[in-house]
Motif scaffolding. Sequence first.
Motif, mmCIF file in Angstrom:
data_model
loop_
_atom_site.group_PDB
_atom_site.id
_atom_site.type_symbol
_atom_site.label_atom_id
_atom_site.label_comp_id
_atom_site.label_asym_id
_atom_site.label_seq_id
_atom_site.Cartn_x
_atom_site.Cartn_y
_atom_site.Cartn_z
ATOM 1 N N ARG A 144 0.826 -1.204 0.000
ATOM 2 C CA ARG A 144 0.000 0.000 0.000
ATOM 3 C C ARG A 144 0.873 1.272 0.000
ATOM 4 N NH1 ARG A 144 -5.194 2.100 1.404
ATOM 5 N NH2 ARG A 144 -4.931 4.222 0.594
ATOM 6 N N ALA A 145 2.020 1.202 0.680
ATOM 7 C CA ALA A 145 2.901 2.377 0.772
ATOM 8 C C ALA A 145 3.363 2.839 -0.607
ATOM 9 C CB ALA A 145 4.112 2.061 1.649
ATOM 10 N N ARG A 146 3.495 1.887 -1.540
ATOM 11 C CA ARG A 146 3.947 2.248 -2.897
ATOM 12 C C ARG A 146 3.035 3.283 -3.537
ATOM 13 N NH1 ARG A 146 7.571 -1.215 -5.433
ATOM 14 N NH2 ARG A 146 6.756 -0.492 -7.416
ATOM 15 N N SER A 147 1.725 3.200 -3.220
ATOM 16 C CA SER A 147 0.797 4.157 -3.837
ATOM 17 C C SER A 147 0.595 5.396 -2.966
ATOM 18 C CB SER A 147 -0.540 3.472 -4.123
ATOM 19 O OG SER A 147 -1.093 3.003 -2.912
ATOM 20 N N GLU A 148 1.160 5.390 -1.773
ATOM 21 C CA GLU A 148 1.004 6.578 -0.918
ATOM 22 C C GLU A 148 2.117 7.597 -1.142
ATOM 23 O OE1 GLU A 148 -1.199 6.448 2.638
ATOM 24 O OE2 GLU A 148 -0.467 4.417 2.962
ATOM 25 N N VAL A 149 3.253 7.114 -1.631
ATOM 26 C CA VAL A 149 4.358 8.035 -1.877
ATOM 27 C C VAL A 149 4.231 8.619 -3.280
ATOM 28 C CG1 VAL A 149 5.862 6.782 -0.291
ATOM 29 C CG2 VAL A 149 5.942 6.256 -2.736
ATOM 30 N N ASN A 150 4.874 9.762 -3.484
ATOM 31 C CA ASN A 150 4.781 10.444 -4.760
ATOM 32 C C ASN A 150 6.153 11.048 -5.071
ATOM 33 O OD1 ASN A 150 3.864 11.758 -7.009
ATOM 34 N ND2 ASN A 150 2.999 13.494 -5.863
#
Lengths: 291, 162
Positions: A252-258
Amino acid sequence: MTMEYFSPGNLSEALSLLGKWNGRATLVAGGTSLLPDMRANLLKPGVLPELLIDITRLKDLSYIKRDGKVIRIGALTPISEMASSRVILKYAPILADAALRLGNHLVRNRATMGGNLADASPAADTAVPLLALGAEIVMEKAGRKRRQIPIDRFFLGPNKTVRKSDEMIKEILFPKPGPHARMAYLKLGLRNAAAISVVSVAVVVEIEGDRCEKARIAFGAVAPKPIRAYGSEEILTGQEITEPLIEACCERARSEVNPITDIRATAEYRRSMASVLLKRAIQKAIRAGRE
Amino acid sequence: MKTLKTYPLELSVNGEWKKTEVSPEETLLHVLREKLGHNEVKEGCGKGDCGACAVLLDGKAVNACLTLALQAHRQKVVTLKGIGTQEKPHPLQESFVRRGAIQCGFCTAGMIVSAKALLDEKPDPTRDEIRRSISGNLCRCTGYKKIIEAIEEAARKLKRSR
């Protein structure tokens, strides 16, 4: 261009100057970010401040203390003192870890807690553990009641915060972590010292029995500002921490970072490493609790 | 045309009080080198990455390039020459020479200042503490091994003489 200088001896004097010269004055404490910026802008007209307000004489604002259930840190506290403070090492070792990875020992002797936050680098080292600790930032301005902002609402973007130009950070505080709190901090840099983060992560989880009652996860250098990963936190909250749950949380963290690509790393590498470091940090936090 | 506004600055350099006039944006490094003749303080990067300009400010090792001169007003600055001179070298300086911890020599002043701050605080440092204490000092000849050995040797020597 002529620049003026004032070194007030107390906070109210500093705030009144900041109000009077609103928009034309810059606060300087350790100067470790400001001076290189000033040097780079020295030849550009209209960029330099008209007044430097040197706040290094406000010694009253250099402290680290436990005040009942709250840990309070004065804005002028040098980073070097964070790394060796007994209060910080006891209640928030992740903040000592991050302080010890900020810049190098020469910089840490000058750089301050308030300065690291006000500067608002997306990679600000102390911001990441402070986000995971649920810190709040106390700001003051002349003639007004102080205001207190949760740190996850303080940063707006690269070098931008909600602090108004006539406000000054006075204190950083966070609740004393409970007896079930376990925490870990990891930073990936290109060197061991004097390195700007490629990715940094802080995790604070409260585990009672087998259940994770509360989780705060924060990242640095993977977004325009230091961030909380609320979605990843939600996956852990209320659950028994198992390997598959950790996997889901990190995925999930992969889609929370930008993240962006820059000289230190590509966006894709940062995204992948955010997930990898989060996994290691959760495992380290859990192990830390068992020891 | 506006003239640069200057302010009086008093500071102690290596135990001697000095007075001069400086403008707000002048760094401690600039004033030490250009106005007070302390050329033993080196300018490398000018932005806090290399540590060549390290001095002790009230006992703490700091980058003189990141410190405004006015921030040192009425404070004590110690440069390499305040630690020891050619006639009366400090054990750190002797060890750096004997151990060959100097190649081009540009980082040496900053290295010794950082090492002095370490030994003042921790007379018996571990190798790790030594490495951390010079983490803000770059040696572009990459002579770190001999530098670390020199600091270890100086620590031993100072311990015996106490």
